[in-house]
Design an enzyme around this catalytic site. Structure first.
Site, PDB file in Angstrom:
ATOM      1  CB  CYS A   1      94.176  50.858 148.885  1.00  0.00           C
ATOM      2  SG  CYS A   1      93.523  52.530 148.912  1.00  0.00           S
TER       3      CYS A   1
ATOM      4  CD  GLU B   1      91.696  52.846 143.035  1.00  0.00           C
ATOM      5  OE1 GLU B   1      92.558  53.759 143.046  1.00  0.00           O
ATOM      6  OE2 GLU B   1      91.904  51.729 143.529  1.00  0.00           O
TER       7      GLU B   1
ATOM      8  CG  HIS C   1      95.405  55.848 146.043  1.00  0.00           C
ATOM      9  ND1 HIS C   1      95.171  54.854 146.955  1.00  0.00           N
ATOM     10  CD2 HIS C   1      96.568  56.451 146.412  1.00  0.00           C
ATOM     11  CE1 HIS C   1      96.145  54.838 147.850  1.00  0.00           C
ATOM     12  NE2 HIS C   1      97.001  55.799 147.544  1.00  0.00           N
TER      13      HIS C   1
ATOM     14  CB  CYS D   1      90.464  53.444 146.584  1.00  0.00           C
ATOM     15  SG  CYS D   1      91.683  54.733 146.359  1.00  0.00           S
TER      16      CYS D   1
END
Ligand code: ZN
Length: 143
Positions: free
Chosen positions: A75, A51, A49, A84
């Protein structure tokens, strides 16, 4: 300055398309001493993702008092990739997180922000919401 960093994250998030789908195209920048030290965006499903992509770029590097700017709430749940929000919560180099939009996904919806706050991070919600929403809204799950 904060707006400039979030708008940079928004610009980077466009690079995520179309490989990220069906995940939303999210952008993230990490800033230290008013300078961007990492830029991430959502990779294809199962990969980083935004991040995690940005955190990976500063892996093993000594920093402190970093600020993260991310277009969507990190998330909170373990899906195809680790959470994350937990990764950020456990990274002592990150002090503050600026988030543009709360994730409407019912698995998240504020839980990611709660994880960050409980870990003692300073969370700022609502930076550049209109600009981010105009782009990101069409890719988010409906309420
Ligand atoms: Zn995530």
């Amino acid at each position: 300055m904060n707006e400039t960093f979030m708008l940079t994250a928004l610009a980077i998030s466009r690079k995520a398309l179309p490989e990220c789908l069906p995940n939303p195209p999210v952008g993230c920048v990490i800033v230290g001493t008013e300078k961007i030290v990492a830029k991430g965006y959502t990779r294809s499903p199962g990969k980083y993702h935004a991040e995690a992509d940005a955190l990976n770029q500063i892996q093993g590097k000594a920093f402190d008092c970093l600020k993260m700017y991310v277009t969507l709430e990190p998330c909170s749940f373990y899906g195809r990739t680790p959470s994350c929000a937990l990764a950020i919560a456990e990274d002592p180099r990150i002090d503050e997180i600026y988030v543009s939009l709360v994730d409407p996904d019912p698995r998240n919806k504020g839980k990611g922000l709660d994880i960050l706050r409980k870990a003692g991070k300073v969370v700022h919600l609502g930076l550049c919401t209109d600009e981010v929403n105009n782009f990101l809204n069409q890719y988010l799950f409906p309420e």
